[in-house]
Design an enzyme around this catalytic site. Structure first.
Site, PDB file in Angstrom:
ATOM      1  CG  ASP A 101      -2.246   0.515   1.075  1.00 21.04           C
ATOM      2  OD1 ASP A 101      -2.350   1.628   0.549  1.00 21.04           O
ATOM      3  OD2 ASP A 101      -3.211  -0.169   1.471  1.00 21.04           O
ATOM      4  CG  ASP A 203      -4.519   5.832   1.039  1.00 19.30           C
ATOM      5  OD1 ASP A 203      -5.398   4.994   1.302  1.00 19.30           O
ATOM      6  OD2 ASP A 203      -4.445   6.944   1.606  1.00 19.30           O
ATOM      7  CD  GLU A 267      -8.879   4.497  -1.379  1.00 17.87           C
ATOM      8  OE1 GLU A 267      -9.763   4.230  -0.564  1.00 17.87           O
ATOM      9  OE2 GLU A 267      -7.927   5.271  -1.103  1.00 17.87           O
ATOM     10  CG  HIS A 328      -9.197  -1.112   4.700  1.00 16.95           C
ATOM     11  ND1 HIS A 328      -8.986  -1.150   3.333  1.00 16.95           N
ATOM     12  CD2 HIS A 328      -8.669   0.056   5.127  1.00 16.95           C
ATOM     13  CE1 HIS A 328      -8.366  -0.053   2.957  1.00 16.95           C
ATOM     14  NE2 HIS A 328      -8.151   0.698   4.030  1.00 16.95           N
ATOM     15  CG  ASP A 329     -11.394   2.429   3.792  1.00 17.93           C
ATOM     16  OD1 ASP A 329     -10.911   2.425   4.941  1.00 17.93           O
ATOM     17  OD2 ASP A 329     -10.733   2.710   2.778  1.00 17.93           O
TER      18      ASP A 329
HETATM   19  C1  NOJ Z   1      -8.096   5.342   2.208  1.00 19.79           C
HETATM   20  C2  NOJ Z   1      -7.820   4.187   3.106  1.00 19.79           C
HETATM   21  O1  NOJ Z   1      -8.310   3.016   2.518  1.00 19.79           O
HETATM   22  C3  NOJ Z   1      -8.434   4.507   4.442  1.00 19.79           C
HETATM   23  O2  NOJ Z   1      -8.410   3.404   5.298  1.00 19.79           O
HETATM   24  C4  NOJ Z   1      -7.717   5.688   5.024  1.00 19.79           C
HETATM   25  O3  NOJ Z   1      -8.322   6.065   6.227  1.00 19.79           O
HETATM   26  C5  NOJ Z   1      -7.720   6.863   4.064  1.00 19.79           C
HETATM   27  N1  NOJ Z   1      -7.417   6.485   2.724  1.00 19.79           N
HETATM   28  C6  NOJ Z   1      -6.686   7.875   4.455  1.00 19.79           C
HETATM   29  O4  NOJ Z   1      -5.412   7.376   4.164  1.00 19.79           O
END
Ligand code: NOJ
Length: 535
Positions: A101, A203, A267, A328-329
């Site tokens: 990542d 990210d 992402e 995970h989000d």
């Molecule tokens: C996206 C990530 O997937 C998330 O978990 C994170 O909190 C934010 N970006 C900030 O880096």
């Protein structure tokens, strides 16, 4: 390139490991690299091709690793560089790939770059971040909001300026307009590529450039009270700026300094048209801008059918699609679509055209876990307590067996394990042919074996308020029909202009496997069928 030479990231399957929650090897309650190592044979058995590790770098953990304080080392909680090298070696020895990542938008506020930057206005690193004088009456320089709540500007007493943070104040945004920042981050990529990693998930790539004039964002006309405060404004000046495309192309260029098929995954949460820009001109941007349609749309057959065609139709020539069901989000698929639909969702993910990403635990049907208020860890949950936005429920420890803490740790897990683990775990599901785990494994194996499934064309053949059906075909190999019932009620598949006959190869309820089907198919609720059509 002939069809036989497609790179692994097109034909393969990616598996996301959230390292804190996968496997603990030293009893501190937090997953680590040695733990991942212990589970590599499981991942090989499952049949996945690449592991993406969420951040493993030194970090104060304000955002669980998405606040990096050293990009070229390993957090002691997870191990050290030697452990990493061993893991990489063992991943490769099993014929798999390892992706890291990359968090280029922001660092931790404790990263030495920021410590220097904030030390004085004329520090050479001052311009590595986004510093601005206060607006009139001491207000922040503009109206931009932090994704995690409140203003995106933090006042620095010592140097009497604001700095910008799109996420937590402990995550100051880097200034990507500064060429030194660009070079520093490209060198971070090279550090890991030199070690042999197979690529990166980048990210929040669409955040890294901001409007040069820092103009105010406009109000969102569709905002309602139950939405996160961040959604009050449309982030048109703070995200998805045109300059990002040039940087994406250069990140891709860094990967191309290396041999082998290294992959750049981005992402990007944007509507389909905007998302497509991230493939870059002539596909020289990201190889795979993540496609989050399946985790953003309501679980509705007509809407999903339309979105698949919209996405397929919008893909630039020669670009490769991909699909994500959970991460995970966002809430897990078993909690969003419902446990009964998790098998149908797996069949959808693993039979669509394009690279699937499987989120750890989804393969055993793990659900979101209720985390009592006083145990919430996620800053997004803590900062917006009235909006129930914590991401902890989707990050609970992997359920390996029916031993203490589901075999995740010998200590006290950092986040509670779901109480259902004695009956939902890998060990148990391995044994039962009709388990979710075996459904995943068999879908993965068939996908690997059948050209139509890992590289063939996609065509929607039918959609109504319950059903979604499509074919996958590839010249010279068998054609597959997929019929999915996205509801709990029985349904009839009776397409008007599609005649077919075939044999059910994989069914969500295994009893139907081997059945001959033709003409009209009646499906139980929550049923999905993968049919090999007669020649
Ligand atoms: C996206 C990530 O997937 C998330 O978990 C994170 O909190 C934010 N970006 C900030 O880096």
């Amino acid at each position: 390139m002939t069809a036989d030479q497609l790179p692994w990231w097109q034909t393969g399957i990616i598996y996301q490991v959230y390292p804190r929650s996968f496997q603990d090897s030293n009893g501190d309650g937090i997953g680590d690299l040695k733990g991942v190592l212990q589970r590599l044979d499981y991942l090989r058995w499952l049949g996945i091709d690449a592991i993406w590790l969420s951040p493993i770098f030194p970090s104060p953990m304000a955002d669980f690793g998405y606040d990096v304080s050293d990009y070229v080392n390993i957090h002691p909680l997870f191990g050290d560089l030697e452990d990493f090298e061993e893991l990489l070696h063992e991943v490769h020895a099993r014929g798999m790939k390892l992706l890291l990542d990359l968090v280029p938008n922001h660092t931790s506020s404790l990263h030495p770059w920021f410590v220097e930057s904030r030390s004085s206005k004329n520090n050479p690193k001052r311009d590595w971040y986004i510093w601005k004088d206060a607006g009139p009456e001491g207000y922040p320089p503009n109206n931009w909001l932090s994704v995690f709540g409140g203003s995106a500007w933090e006042w620095d007493e010592q140097t009497q300026q604001y700095y910008y943070h799109a996420f937590l104040k402990e995550q100051p945004d880097l200034n990507w307009r500064n060429p030194e920042v660009q070079e520093a981050m490209f060198d971070v990529m090279r550090f890991w590529l030199n070690k042999g990693v197979d690529g990166f998930r980048v990210d929040v790539l669409w955040f890294i450039f901001k409007d040069e004039q820092l103009r105010d964002n406009p109000p969102n006309p569709d905002y309602t009270q139950h939405m996160p405060a961040y959604d009050q404004l449309l982030p048109v000046y703070s995200t998805d700026r045109p300059e990002v495309q040039g940087i994406t192309r250069r990140m891709r260029g860094v990967l191309e300094e290396y041999t082998g098929d290294r992959v750049l995954i981005a992402e990007v949460y944007l509507p389909i048209r905007e998302l497509m820009m991230y493939y870059g001109v002539d596909n020289k941007g990201a190889h795979l801008p993540f496609n989050f349609l399946l985790l953003s749309l309501p679980w509705d057959a007509l809407q999903i059918a339309a979105a698949i065609d919209h996405y397929e139709g919008a893909l630039p020539l020669q670009s490769w699609p991909n699909w994500v069901l959970s991460n995970h989000d966002r809430p897990r698929i078993a909690s969003r679509a419902g446990a009964e639909q998790a098998g149908v969702a797996a069949m959808l993910l693993l039979t669509l055209r394009g690279t699937p990403t499987v989120y750890y635990g989804d393969e055993i049907g793990m659900r979101d876990v209720a985390i009592p208020f006083e145990e919430i860890q996620d800053p997004q949950g803590l900062n917006m307590p009235d909006k129930n936005m914590s991401r902890d429920p989707a990050r609970t420890p992997m359920q390996w067996d029916d031993g203490p803490n589901a075999g995740f740790t010998g200590g006290r897990p950092w986040l509670r394990v779901d109480g259902d683990y004695p009956r939902r775990n890998v060990q148990l599901q391995k044994k039962y042919p009709w388990s979710m785990l075996n459904l995943y494994r068999r879908l993965i194996a068939l996908r690997r074996q059948e050209p139509a499934l890992h590289r063939g064309h996609y065509k929607t053949v039918y959609a109504d308020t319950q059903l979604l059906a499509y074919t996958r075909h590839s010249e010279g190999s068998d054609v597959f029909l997929v019929v999915l019932n996205l509801t709990h009620r029985p349904a009839y598949f009776k397409p008007q202009d599609f005649t077919f006959g075939g044999t059910v190869e994989i069914a969500v309820s295994r009893e139907r496997e081997g059945n001959k089907v033709s003409g009209i198919i009646s499906l139980n609720g929550d049923e999905g069928l993968l049919v090999r059509l007669d020649k």
